[in-house]
Structures are given as structure tokens and as C-alpha cells.
Design a protein around this motif. Structure first.
Motif, PDB file in Angstrom:
ATOM      1  N   GLY A  32      -6.215  55.143 -13.389  1.00 20.51           N
ATOM      2  CA  GLY A  32      -5.558  53.638 -13.365  1.00 20.51           C
ATOM      3  C   GLY A  32      -5.149  53.136 -12.375  1.00 20.51           C
ATOM      4  N   PRO A  33      -4.865  51.825 -12.193  1.00 21.79           N
ATOM      5  CA  PRO A  33      -4.699  51.088 -10.998  1.00 21.79           C
ATOM      6  C   PRO A  33      -3.181  51.564 -10.192  1.00 21.79           C
ATOM      7  CG  PRO A  33      -4.073  49.761 -12.874  1.00 21.79           C
ATOM      8  CD  PRO A  33      -4.778  51.163 -13.422  1.00 21.79           C
ATOM      9  N   GLY A  34      -2.580  52.339 -10.895  1.00 18.95           N
ATOM     10  CA  GLY A  34      -1.402  52.983  -9.884  1.00 18.95           C
ATOM     11  C   GLY A  34      -0.157  52.386 -10.589  1.00 18.95           C
ATOM     12  N   PRO A  35       1.225  52.913  -9.962  1.00 20.28           N
ATOM     13  CA  PRO A  35       2.320  52.383 -10.316  1.00 20.28           C
ATOM     14  C   PRO A  35       2.526  51.060 -10.904  1.00 20.28           C
ATOM     15  CG  PRO A  35       2.589  53.400  -8.207  1.00 20.28           C
ATOM     16  CD  PRO A  35       1.254  53.118  -8.648  1.00 20.28           C
ATOM     17  N   LEU A  36       3.485  50.884 -11.778  1.00 14.66           N
ATOM     18  CA  LEU A  36       3.587  49.281 -12.427  1.00 14.66           C
ATOM     19  C   LEU A  36       4.178  48.563 -11.348  1.00 14.66           C
ATOM     20  CD1 LEU A  36       5.236  50.504 -15.712  1.00 14.66           C
ATOM     21  CD2 LEU A  36       2.754  49.580 -15.311  1.00 14.66           C
ATOM     22  N   ARG A  37       3.750  47.605 -11.357  1.00 12.25           N
ATOM     23  CA  ARG A  37       4.326  46.358 -10.266  1.00 12.25           C
ATOM     24  C   ARG A  37       5.517  45.536 -11.030  1.00 12.25           C
ATOM     25  NH1 ARG A  37      -1.544  45.454  -8.627  1.00 12.25           N
ATOM     26  NH2 ARG A  37      -1.548  44.446 -10.566  1.00 12.25           N
ATOM     27  N   ASN A  38       6.382  44.878 -10.345  1.00  6.35           N
ATOM     28  CA  ASN A  38       7.371  44.074 -10.688  1.00  6.35           C
ATOM     29  C   ASN A  38       6.446  42.848 -11.294  1.00  6.35           C
ATOM     30  OD1 ASN A  38       9.155  42.282 -10.960  1.00  6.35           O
ATOM     31  ND2 ASN A  38      10.361  42.988  -9.626  1.00  6.35           N
ATOM     32  N   PRO A  39       6.668  42.493 -12.478  1.00  6.51           N
ATOM     33  CA  PRO A  39       5.915  41.158 -12.783  1.00  6.51           C
ATOM     34  C   PRO A  39       6.243  40.071 -12.329  1.00  6.51           C
ATOM     35  CG  PRO A  39       6.774  42.507 -14.685  1.00  6.51           C
ATOM     36  CD  PRO A  39       7.324  43.015 -13.745  1.00  6.51           C
ATOM     37  N   GLU A  40       7.347  39.975 -11.762  1.00  5.57           N
ATOM     38  CA  GLU A  40       8.066  38.909 -10.958  1.00  5.57           C
ATOM     39  C   GLU A  40       7.203  38.543  -9.764  1.00  5.57           C
ATOM     40  OE1 GLU A  40      12.359  38.984 -10.949  1.00  5.57           O
ATOM     41  OE2 GLU A  40      12.411  39.112 -13.116  1.00  5.57           O
ATOM     42  N   VAL A  41       7.035  39.855  -9.089  1.00  5.45           N
ATOM     43  CA  VAL A  41       6.197  39.633  -7.800  1.00  5.45           C
ATOM     44  C   VAL A  41       4.674  39.570  -7.935  1.00  5.45           C
ATOM     45  CG1 VAL A  41       6.140  40.997  -5.534  1.00  5.45           C
ATOM     46  CG2 VAL A  41       8.067  40.897  -6.728  1.00  5.45           C
ATOM     47  N   GLY A  42       4.191  40.428  -8.525  1.00  6.91           N
ATOM     48  CA  GLY A  42       2.777  40.760  -8.431  1.00  6.91           C
ATOM     49  C   GLY A  42       2.063  40.678  -9.864  1.00  6.91           C
ATOM     50  N   GLY A  43       2.757  40.642 -10.720  1.00  2.00           N
ATOM     51  CA  GLY A  43       1.980  40.685 -12.041  1.00  2.00           C
ATOM     52  C   GLY A  43       2.047  41.939 -12.554  1.00  2.00           C
ATOM     53  N   PRO A  44       1.871  42.076 -14.286  1.00  2.00           N
ATOM     54  CA  PRO A  44       1.664  43.422 -14.612  1.00  2.00           C
ATOM     55  C   PRO A  44       0.559  44.378 -14.159  1.00  2.00           C
ATOM     56  CG  PRO A  44       0.775  41.666 -16.207  1.00  2.00           C
ATOM     57  CD  PRO A  44       1.579  40.931 -14.988  1.00  2.00           C
ATOM     58  N   SER A  45       0.821  45.450 -14.438  1.00  2.76           N
ATOM     59  CA  SER A  45      -0.291  46.408 -13.816  1.00  2.76           C
ATOM     60  C   SER A  45      -0.305  47.496 -15.130  1.00  2.76           C
ATOM     61  CB  SER A  45       0.124  47.158 -12.971  1.00  2.76           C
ATOM     62  OG  SER A  45      -0.912  48.187 -12.673  1.00  2.76           O
ATOM     63  N   ASP A  46      -1.280  48.081 -15.625  1.00  2.00           N
ATOM     64  CA  ASP A  46      -1.400  49.208 -16.586  1.00  2.00           C
ATOM     65  C   ASP A  46      -0.839  50.386 -15.857  1.00  2.00           C
ATOM     66  OD1 ASP A  46      -2.809  47.462 -18.401  1.00  2.00           O
ATOM     67  OD2 ASP A  46      -4.939  48.184 -17.680  1.00  2.00           O
ATOM     68  N   GLY A  47      -0.607  50.670 -14.880  1.00  2.00           N
ATOM     69  CA  GLY A  47       0.014  51.762 -14.288  1.00  2.00           C
ATOM     70  C   GLY A  47      -0.988  53.149 -14.420  1.00  2.00           C
ATOM     71  N   PHE A  48      -0.249  54.225 -14.118  1.00  3.36           N
ATOM     72  CA  PHE A  48      -1.395  55.444 -14.387  1.00  3.36           C
ATOM     73  C   PHE A  48      -1.466  56.068 -15.711  1.00  3.36           C
ATOM     74  CE2 PHE A  48       0.041  56.374  -9.678  1.00  3.36           C
ATOM     75  CZ  PHE A  48      -1.042  56.377  -9.254  1.00  3.36           C
ATOM     76  N   SER A  49      -2.565  56.484 -16.075  1.00  2.20           N
ATOM     77  CA  SER A  49      -2.726  57.294 -17.572  1.00  2.20           C
ATOM     78  C   SER A  49      -1.706  58.409 -17.311  1.00  2.20           C
ATOM     79  CB  SER A  49      -3.860  57.683 -17.770  1.00  2.20           C
ATOM     80  OG  SER A  49      -4.534  58.858 -16.709  1.00  2.20           O
ATOM     81  N   GLN A  50      -1.308  59.001 -18.586  1.00  2.41           N
ATOM     82  CA  GLN A  50      -0.698  60.231 -18.665  1.00  2.41           C
ATOM     83  C   GLN A  50      -1.369  61.351 -17.946  1.00  2.41           C
ATOM     84  OE1 GLN A  50       2.420  61.058 -19.552  1.00  2.41           O
ATOM     85  NE2 GLN A  50       2.457  58.955 -20.090  1.00  2.41           N
ATOM     86  N   PRO A  51      -0.732  62.366 -17.339  1.00  6.00           N
ATOM     87  CA  PRO A  51      -1.620  63.420 -16.502  1.00  6.00           C
ATOM     88  C   PRO A  51      -2.441  64.305 -17.460  1.00  6.00           C
ATOM     89  CG  PRO A  51       0.676  63.356 -15.775  1.00  6.00           C
ATOM     90  CD  PRO A  51       0.562  62.288 -16.886  1.00  6.00           C
ATOM     91  N   ALA A  52      -3.544  64.310 -17.271  1.00  4.28           N
ATOM     92  CA  ALA A  52      -4.566  65.216 -18.341  1.00  4.28           C
ATOM     93  C   ALA A  52      -4.998  66.574 -17.618  1.00  4.28           C
ATOM     94  CB  ALA A  52      -5.820  64.552 -18.620  1.00  4.28           C
ATOM     95  N   LEU A  53      -4.624  67.629 -18.204  1.00  5.83           N
ATOM     96  CA  LEU A  53      -4.769  68.874 -17.841  1.00  5.83           C
ATOM     97  C   LEU A  53      -6.390  69.002 -17.460  1.00  5.83           C
ATOM     98  CD1 LEU A  53      -3.585  71.648 -16.980  1.00  5.83           C
ATOM     99  CD2 LEU A  53      -3.775  72.344 -19.334  1.00  5.83           C
ATOM    100  N   VAL A  54      -6.799  69.364 -16.261  1.00  9.31           N
ATOM    101  CA  VAL A  54      -8.356  69.749 -15.923  1.00  9.31           C
ATOM    102  C   VAL A  54      -8.502  71.306 -16.224  1.00  9.31           C
ATOM    103  CG1 VAL A  54     -10.022  69.554 -14.103  1.00  9.31           C
ATOM    104  CG2 VAL A  54      -8.476  67.878 -14.265  1.00  9.31           C
ATOM    105  N   THR A  55      -7.569  72.154 -15.601  1.00  5.97           N
ATOM    106  CA  THR A  55      -7.886  73.653 -15.700  1.00  5.97           C
ATOM    107  C   THR A  55      -6.381  74.137 -15.820  1.00  5.97           C
ATOM    108  OG1 THR A  55      -8.789  75.579 -15.116  1.00  5.97           O
ATOM    109  CG2 THR A  55      -7.943  73.805 -13.452  1.00  5.97           C
ATOM    110  N   SER A  56      -6.213  75.073 -16.687  1.00  7.68           N
ATOM    111  CA  SER A  56      -4.990  75.951 -16.636  1.00  7.68           C
ATOM    112  C   SER A  56      -4.947  77.224 -16.188  1.00  7.68           C
ATOM    113  CB  SER A  56      -4.530  76.057 -18.042  1.00  7.68           C
ATOM    114  OG  SER A  56      -5.559  76.689 -18.930  1.00  7.68           O
ATOM    115  N   ASP A  57      -6.051  77.671 -15.387  1.00 11.59           N
ATOM    116  CA  ASP A  57      -6.043  78.903 -14.826  1.00 11.59           C
ATOM    117  C   ASP A  57      -6.432  79.144 -13.200  1.00 11.59           C
ATOM    118  OD1 ASP A  57      -8.635  78.370 -14.689  1.00 11.59           O
ATOM    119  OD2 ASP A  57      -9.337  80.211 -15.398  1.00 11.59           O
ATOM    120  N   VAL A  58      -6.451  77.996 -12.606  1.00  7.74           N
ATOM    121  CA  VAL A  58      -6.632  77.817 -11.225  1.00  7.74           C
ATOM    122  C   VAL A  58      -6.000  76.740 -10.629  1.00  7.74           C
ATOM    123  CG1 VAL A  58      -8.829  76.837 -11.374  1.00  7.74           C
ATOM    124  CG2 VAL A  58      -8.446  78.216  -9.474  1.00  7.74           C
ATOM    125  N   GLY A  59      -5.449  76.884  -9.487  1.00  6.41           N
ATOM    126  CA  GLY A  59      -4.679  75.675  -8.777  1.00  6.41           C
ATOM    127  C   GLY A  59      -5.109  75.736  -7.300  1.00  6.41           C
TER     128      GLY A  59
END
Length: 169
Positions: A32-59
Motif C-alpha cells: 500500500g501507499p503508506g500511512p493514512l494522510r490527513n484528508p484536510e492536508v493531503g487527501g485520503p490514502s488507502d494506507g497499508f494492508s494488514q500484515p500478511a505472514l510470509v513465513t512462520s519458522d524463520v526470521g
């Protein structure tokens, strides 16, 4: 917000259109394009998606052990050195240097004008991965606390504070 599963966040990196969040034993991706912006300043944004797990056994153990390459992100985990490729598949690439898994990587550096990622360690051997050929080598007498490529030249700081600069000749 990110799920507490996988432990603490240890590293963050951009990979193509995603923000990759590394934890001690898990990897997540957000898009996604990033954190939500203040609609009064820069207009709406979709923000980030929910974190999706890529792998659960290695970091990733540390941000310092992470390097971006044309193939994707290479990093040191508690289980060795892995590649998170651009299709978000995780593969173990560190089998040839598995004997050095206990070493702490002080800095992973992609070296300009080469196909090398150098894993500088604070003791033991420095590990060198050539991602073009998929081959490993090790260097002795190359220990340190940090490294950087500056002006196209690899520099590293030894444990005693001396700075060494690579000379191609």
C-alpha cells in the motif's frame, strides 16, 4: 499493528511494492501507499494492508545482517542465512557456510560493481556470497564492527577501531 507472533521486530526493508517486517522467527509483508494522510492536508490514502505472514519458522537476527540484492533480501536468521526472493519465497542459501552459523554478522554489505554480499563478522571468518554464481567463500583476518561502501569503495572498521579500505589492485 502487527501480531506478536514471531517475537520482536528486528529489521524492516522495502522489497519491490512491499514493506517487509522481520521478526525473530517470522516475516510479514505489508503493501500500500503508506500511512493514512490527513484528508484536510493531503487527501485520503488507502494506507497499508494488514500484515500478511510470509513465513512462520524463520526470521532475521538483526537489521545489520540484512542486504538487498537483485534476487531479493538476504539475511541471517537463527537457522543460518536465507534469501527472501522477489516472489516472497524463503529459501535456505547458507548450507555451504553452515559451520559459521554461530558467528554474529556485524554488517551485510552489497559491494558495488560486484555480485558479492559480504557478511562481516566480529570474530571468526567473514562470509562472502556471490549471488550471480550462488557460491560462497570465507575470508580470514577480516573481522570488524561495521562496513560501508562509500564512493564505490568497500570500507570496514576493525575491532580495534582501524578503518581499512579495499584497493582493487
Amino acid at each position: 499493528q502487527i501480531d506478536p507472533f514471531g517475537g520482536d521486530v528486528t529489521a524492516i526493508a522495502a522489497l519491490d511494492d512491499a514493506l517487509i517486517i522481520f521478526k525473530e522467527s517470522a516475516i510479514y509483508a505489508v503493501a500500500g501507499p503508506g500511512p493514512l494522510r490527513n484528508p484536510e492536508v493531503g487527501g485520503p490514502s488507502d494506507g497499508f494492508s494488514q500484515p500478511a505472514l510470509v513465513t512462520s519458522d524463520v526470521g532475521c537476527l538483526s537489521q545489520r545482517s540484512l542486504a538487498i540484492t537483485p534476487a531479493g533480501l538476504i539475511f541471517q536468521s537463527a537457522k543460518g542465512i536465507y534469501l527472501l526472493d522477489r516472489s516472497r519465497q524463503v529459501s535456505y542459501i547458507g548450507a555451504p557456510v553452515e559451520a559459521y552459523n554461530a558467528q554474529r554478522v556485524a554488517r551485510a554489505t552489497l559491494v558495488d560493481d560486484t555480485t558479492q554480499v559480504r557478511f562481516l563478522t566480529d570474530s571468526g571468518r567473514t562470509l562472502l556470497f556471490d549471488y550471480l554464481y550462488g557460491q560462497w567463500s570465507t575470508w580470514t583476518n577480516h573481522e570488524g564492527v561495521d562496513a560501508v561502501v562509500c564512493g564505490g569503495v568497500y570500507h570496514y572498521v576493525r575491532n580495534d577501531g582501524r578503518v581499512f579500505r579495499e584497493d582493487a589492485t
